[in-house]
Design a protein around this motif. Sequence first.
Motif, short mmCIF file in Angstrom:
data_model
loop_
_atom_site.label_atom_id
_atom_site.label_comp_id
_atom_site.label_asym_id
_atom_site.label_seq_id
_atom_site.Cartn_x
_atom_site.Cartn_y
_atom_site.Cartn_z
N GLU A 96 -7.79 -2.44 1.52
CA GLU A 96 -7.02 -2.25 2.75
C GLU A 96 -7.83 -2.78 3.91
O GLU A 96 -8.99 -2.38 4.11
N LEU B 86 0.66 4.30 -2.66
CA LEU B 86 0.37 5.67 -2.26
C LEU B 86 1.48 6.62 -2.68
O LEU B 86 1.23 7.76 -3.06
N LEU C 176 0.82 -1.20 0.00
CA LEU C 176 0.00 0.00 0.00
C LEU C 176 0.85 1.25 0.00
O LEU C 176 0.57 2.21 -0.71
N VAL D 181 -7.65 0.52 -3.77
CA VAL D 181 -6.79 -0.42 -3.06
C VAL D 181 -7.58 -1.08 -1.95
O VAL D 181 -8.27 -0.43 -1.18
N THR E 249 -10.74 4.39 -1.46
CA THR E 249 -10.31 3.23 -0.69
C THR E 249 -11.10 3.10 0.60
O THR E 249 -11.56 2.02 0.97
N ASP F 64 -8.42 7.37 -5.47
CA ASP F 64 -7.63 7.97 -4.39
C ASP F 64 -8.00 7.33 -3.05
O ASP F 64 -8.81 6.40 -2.99
N VAL F 65 -7.39 7.85 -1.98
CA VAL F 65 -7.59 7.28 -0.66
C VAL F 65 -9.05 7.36 -0.24
O VAL F 65 -9.56 6.47 0.45
N THR G 206 -4.45 6.22 -5.55
CA THR G 206 -4.24 4.80 -5.27
C THR G 206 -4.51 3.96 -6.50
O THR G 206 -4.62 2.74 -6.42
#
Length: 222
Positions: free
Chosen positions: A34, A22, A18, A32, A84, A80-81, A75
């Motif tokens: 997670e 990133l 990860l 992603v 996620t 993007d995060v 990501t």
Amino acid sequence: MSSVRTRSGPRAAVTAALAAVLALGGGGCAPVDEPTPTPSGDGGNAAQMLGQLTVAQAGSMRGYSREKFPHWRDTGKNCDVRDTVLKRDGESIKLSGCNVVAGRWESVYDGRAFTDPSDVDIDHMVPLANAWRSGADEWDDAKRGNFANDLEQPQLIAVSATSNRAKGDQDPSQWKPANRSYWCQYAENWVTVKHHWRLTVTTAEKAALTEMLEGCTWASKP
């Protein structure tokens, strides 16, 4: 970044992968995957960590801006995060390319449920401005970016936009979730993040966290 405990095994592999995505951006077209950050689940441990935090007055807001905490990091392609976290915290997720466009989210702050991701905010458990006042003003932008995009600690959570905006940059002495059944987890997560990132707490903040942890059913466990 702050000092990080050495990890090994599958969790380390996931974290390392990860981190690479990133830092460099990914070529995939899905958010992603997670795992949900795993808090200690032990009120005694949270109380111990709280006792290790430095107590200090809140620092100045001079020089603060959200741009000094770069987020959200890429990501994947158009991902993007934020995507996620939406994918991680939701159910029945639907994607359009790489973007989360539908699903179901229940906000632990107030118990409200949503199916439109535009009604959901990604909350920083320890708000960026609070972090600035408690030590992050001395970091560089890269470290602040790591903090703002931290998927390993319980720092990012999908909640209702109304609860996130009501919280603002307030600490637990100033704001607590309307959902009282989440207070134990909220206090534990707040302490976990501040402990990991070596941020300070105010006297009032520490007192509020102590009270929240003492009210938990597992706080008296040996």
